[in-house]
Design a protein around this motif. Sequence first.
Motif, PDB file in Angstrom:
ATOM      1  N   ASN A  68       0.829  -1.198   0.000  1.00 34.78           N
ATOM      2  CA  ASN A  68       0.000   0.000   0.000  1.00 34.78           C
ATOM      3  C   ASN A  68       0.871   1.258   0.000  1.00 34.78           C
ATOM      4  O   ASN A  68       1.534   1.561   0.982  1.00 34.78           O
ATOM      5  CB  ASN A  68      -0.921  -0.021   1.226  1.00 34.78           C
ATOM      6  CG  ASN A  68      -1.752   1.227   1.373  1.00 34.78           C
ATOM      7  OD1 ASN A  68      -1.523   2.025   2.280  1.00 34.78           O
ATOM      8  ND2 ASN A  68      -2.728   1.406   0.508  1.00 34.78           N
ATOM      9  N   TRP A  87       1.055   5.172   0.226  1.00 36.22           N
ATOM     10  CA  TRP A  87       0.198   6.154   0.868  1.00 36.22           C
ATOM     11  C   TRP A  87       1.027   7.352   1.308  1.00 36.22           C
ATOM     12  O   TRP A  87       2.247   7.360   1.181  1.00 36.22           O
ATOM     13  CB  TRP A  87      -0.516   5.528   2.066  1.00 36.22           C
ATOM     14  CG  TRP A  87       0.423   5.218   3.198  1.00 36.22           C
ATOM     15  CD1 TRP A  87       1.338   4.195   3.266  1.00 36.22           C
ATOM     16  CD2 TRP A  87       0.587   5.971   4.388  1.00 36.22           C
ATOM     17  NE1 TRP A  87       2.033   4.262   4.433  1.00 36.22           N
ATOM     18  CE2 TRP A  87       1.595   5.341   5.141  1.00 36.22           C
ATOM     19  CE3 TRP A  87      -0.031   7.104   4.906  1.00 36.22           C
ATOM     20  CZ2 TRP A  87       2.012   5.824   6.387  1.00 36.22           C
ATOM     21  CZ3 TRP A  87       0.382   7.576   6.143  1.00 36.22           C
ATOM     22  CH2 TRP A  87       1.389   6.924   6.865  1.00 36.22           C
ATOM     23  N   CYS A  96      -6.082   8.067   1.789  1.00 37.88           N
ATOM     24  CA  CYS A  96      -5.149   7.115   2.414  1.00 37.88           C
ATOM     25  C   CYS A  96      -5.485   6.947   3.896  1.00 37.88           C
ATOM     26  O   CYS A  96      -5.517   5.827   4.416  1.00 37.88           O
ATOM     27  CB  CYS A  96      -3.712   7.602   2.290  1.00 37.88           C
ATOM     28  SG  CYS A  96      -3.115   7.853   0.612  1.00 37.88           S
ATOM     29  N   LEU A 132      -2.406   8.667  -5.090  1.00 39.79           N
ATOM     30  CA  LEU A 132      -2.426   7.894  -3.851  1.00 39.79           C
ATOM     31  C   LEU A 132      -3.843   7.836  -3.315  1.00 39.79           C
ATOM     32  O   LEU A 132      -4.610   8.776  -3.525  1.00 39.79           O
ATOM     33  CB  LEU A 132      -1.496   8.538  -2.818  1.00 39.79           C
ATOM     34  CG  LEU A 132      -0.013   8.544  -3.154  1.00 39.79           C
ATOM     35  CD1 LEU A 132       0.760   9.344  -2.114  1.00 39.79           C
ATOM     36  CD2 LEU A 132       0.541   7.140  -3.246  1.00 39.79           C
ATOM     37  N   PRO A 133      -4.167   6.782  -2.618  1.00 37.66           N
ATOM     38  CA  PRO A 133      -3.370   5.578  -2.392  1.00 37.66           C
ATOM     39  C   PRO A 133      -3.335   4.682  -3.622  1.00 37.66           C
ATOM     40  O   PRO A 133      -4.230   4.732  -4.467  1.00 37.66           O
ATOM     41  CB  PRO A 133      -4.097   4.886  -1.243  1.00 37.66           C
ATOM     42  CG  PRO A 133      -5.519   5.325  -1.375  1.00 37.66           C
ATOM     43  CD  PRO A 133      -5.465   6.721  -1.938  1.00 37.66           C
TER      44      PRO A 133
END
Length: 153
Positions: free
Chosen positions: A47, A49, A56, A119-120
């Motif tokens: 992930n 972020w 996020c 993002l994410p």
Amino acid sequence: MRLPALILFLLISLPLRAEPSPPLSVDTLEHGRFELSAQRGKWVLVNFWATWCAPCLKEMPELDEFDREREDAVVIGLAFEETSAEDLRAFLKVRPVSYPIALVDVYAPPEGWVVPRGLPLSVLIAPDGSEVKRFMGPVTAKEIEQAMVPAGG
């Protein structure tokens, strides 16, 4: 005329060849070194972020719960921003998660990995090390589990 349609159907019906994910080896803030290769046999959600990214922050509690509740899966958070490890640790005291977090240099992201354009960004890796799916934007545990099903999860 029927033969080409049958060939086309067979080609579409064949499973896609899964590509192996690139290697990932990062130092985390509190959990030591994270080696993707050491996670074989488990699902991994990588992930990307940032602390300034509202979507996020919204998904973090759900990813944390997913990581804690599933013994067959792990989450690794890659903080993709210009900050210091000290500032990131201070942020995580206010918004803690149990999964490992690594600070990633935005000018030198992990080799072979896609540079996030937003993002994410989360990448689901199957237990065999192949990339299953990329999620752009916040992802839920349900969406992750749905992506795991066709790949044998």
